[in-house]
Write a protein that holds these residues in place. Structure first.
Motif, short mmCIF file in Angstrom:
data_model
loop_
_atom_site.label_atom_id
_atom_site.label_comp_id
_atom_site.label_asym_id
_atom_site.label_seq_id
_atom_site.Cartn_x
_atom_site.Cartn_y
_atom_site.Cartn_z
N SER A 19 0.83 -1.20 0.00
CA SER A 19 0.00 0.00 0.00
C SER A 19 0.87 1.25 0.00
O SER A 19 0.59 2.21 -0.70
CB SER A 19 -0.92 -0.01 1.22
OG SER A 19 -1.64 1.18 1.30
N ARG A 20 1.93 1.26 0.79
CA ARG A 20 2.82 2.41 0.85
C ARG A 20 3.53 2.61 -0.48
O ARG A 20 3.67 3.73 -0.94
CB ARG A 20 3.83 2.19 1.97
CG ARG A 20 4.52 3.45 2.39
CD ARG A 20 5.22 3.25 3.69
NE ARG A 20 6.64 3.10 3.40
CZ ARG A 20 7.52 2.66 4.26
NH1 ARG A 20 7.13 2.27 5.44
NH2 ARG A 20 8.77 2.58 3.94
N GLU A 26 1.85 6.98 -6.92
CA GLU A 26 0.89 8.04 -7.23
C GLU A 26 1.53 9.41 -7.09
O GLU A 26 1.29 10.30 -7.88
CB GLU A 26 -0.34 7.95 -6.32
CG GLU A 26 -1.26 6.80 -6.65
CD GLU A 26 -1.92 6.95 -8.01
OE1 GLU A 26 -2.35 8.07 -8.36
OE2 GLU A 26 -2.00 5.96 -8.73
N HIS A 27 2.38 9.57 -6.10
CA HIS A 27 3.08 10.83 -5.91
C HIS A 27 4.00 11.10 -7.10
O HIS A 27 4.09 12.23 -7.57
CB HIS A 27 3.88 10.76 -4.60
CG HIS A 27 4.74 11.96 -4.38
ND1 HIS A 27 4.23 13.18 -4.06
CD2 HIS A 27 6.08 12.12 -4.45
CE1 HIS A 27 5.22 14.04 -3.94
NE2 HIS A 27 6.35 13.42 -4.17
N ARG A 28 4.66 10.07 -7.59
CA ARG A 28 5.56 10.26 -8.74
C ARG A 28 4.78 10.68 -9.97
O ARG A 28 5.26 11.47 -10.77
CB ARG A 28 6.33 8.98 -9.02
CG ARG A 28 7.43 8.75 -8.02
CD ARG A 28 8.33 7.60 -8.31
NE ARG A 28 8.04 6.83 -9.47
CZ ARG A 28 8.46 5.60 -9.68
NH1 ARG A 28 9.18 5.00 -8.77
NH2 ARG A 28 8.17 4.95 -10.77
N ARG A 70 -5.27 16.32 -10.74
CA ARG A 70 -6.44 16.20 -9.87
C ARG A 70 -7.62 15.59 -10.63
O ARG A 70 -8.36 14.77 -10.10
CB ARG A 70 -6.86 17.57 -9.33
CG ARG A 70 -5.85 18.22 -8.42
CD ARG A 70 -5.96 17.75 -7.02
NE ARG A 70 -7.28 18.08 -6.52
CZ ARG A 70 -7.75 17.68 -5.35
NH1 ARG A 70 -7.00 16.96 -4.58
NH2 ARG A 70 -8.95 18.01 -4.97
N HIS A 71 -7.79 15.99 -11.89
CA HIS A 71 -8.87 15.46 -12.71
C HIS A 71 -8.69 13.95 -12.91
O HIS A 71 -9.65 13.19 -12.78
CB HIS A 71 -8.90 16.17 -14.06
CG HIS A 71 -9.77 15.49 -15.07
ND1 HIS A 71 -11.14 15.49 -15.00
CD2 HIS A 71 -9.44 14.79 -16.18
CE1 HIS A 71 -11.62 14.82 -16.02
NE2 HIS A 71 -10.61 14.37 -16.75
N LYS A 72 -7.49 13.52 -13.23
CA LYS A 72 -7.24 12.10 -13.49
C LYS A 72 -7.40 11.26 -12.22
O LYS A 72 -7.88 10.13 -12.29
CB LYS A 72 -5.84 11.89 -14.08
CG LYS A 72 -5.69 12.44 -15.47
CD LYS A 72 -6.70 11.90 -16.45
CE LYS A 72 -6.21 10.67 -17.12
NZ LYS A 72 -7.14 10.16 -18.13
N LYS A 73 -7.00 11.79 -11.06
CA LYS A 73 -7.11 11.04 -9.82
C LYS A 73 -8.56 10.88 -9.38
O LYS A 73 -8.92 9.91 -8.74
CB LYS A 73 -6.33 11.72 -8.71
CG LYS A 73 -4.85 11.49 -8.82
CD LYS A 73 -4.14 12.10 -7.64
CE LYS A 73 -2.65 11.82 -7.73
NZ LYS A 73 -1.91 12.43 -6.62
#
Length: 78
Positions: A19-20, A26-28, A70-73
């Protein structure tokens, strides 16, 4: 009896690591999307307005990249 109490703990630790790692990926993606937007904006700004235009374009491109991320997430969520 000892193995039954140890096995669930090992599975929980593996899931946490997975999970980490997923959150780190996702941050990358966010950094990549914002960086590409900033670079593209800087190129266009430099072509149109020189040094000051490059700085303005980089800021605008980074903002656009962030909004795209933000839109994609949140795609498919209400």
């Amino acid at each position: 009896m000892l193995f039954t109490t140890v096995a669930p703990t090992a599975q929980a630790a593996t899931y946490y690591r997975h999970s980490r790692y997923y959150r780190h990926r996702e941050h990358r993606k966010t950094v990549k999307r914002v960086g590409v937007g900033a670079a593209g904006g800087a190129v266009v700004g430099a072509l149109l307005g020189g040094g000051k235009g490059a700085a303005i374009g980089a800021g605008a491109g980074a903002g656009a990249g962030y909004l795209y991320d933000r839109h994609k997430k949140h795609e498919g969520r209400p």
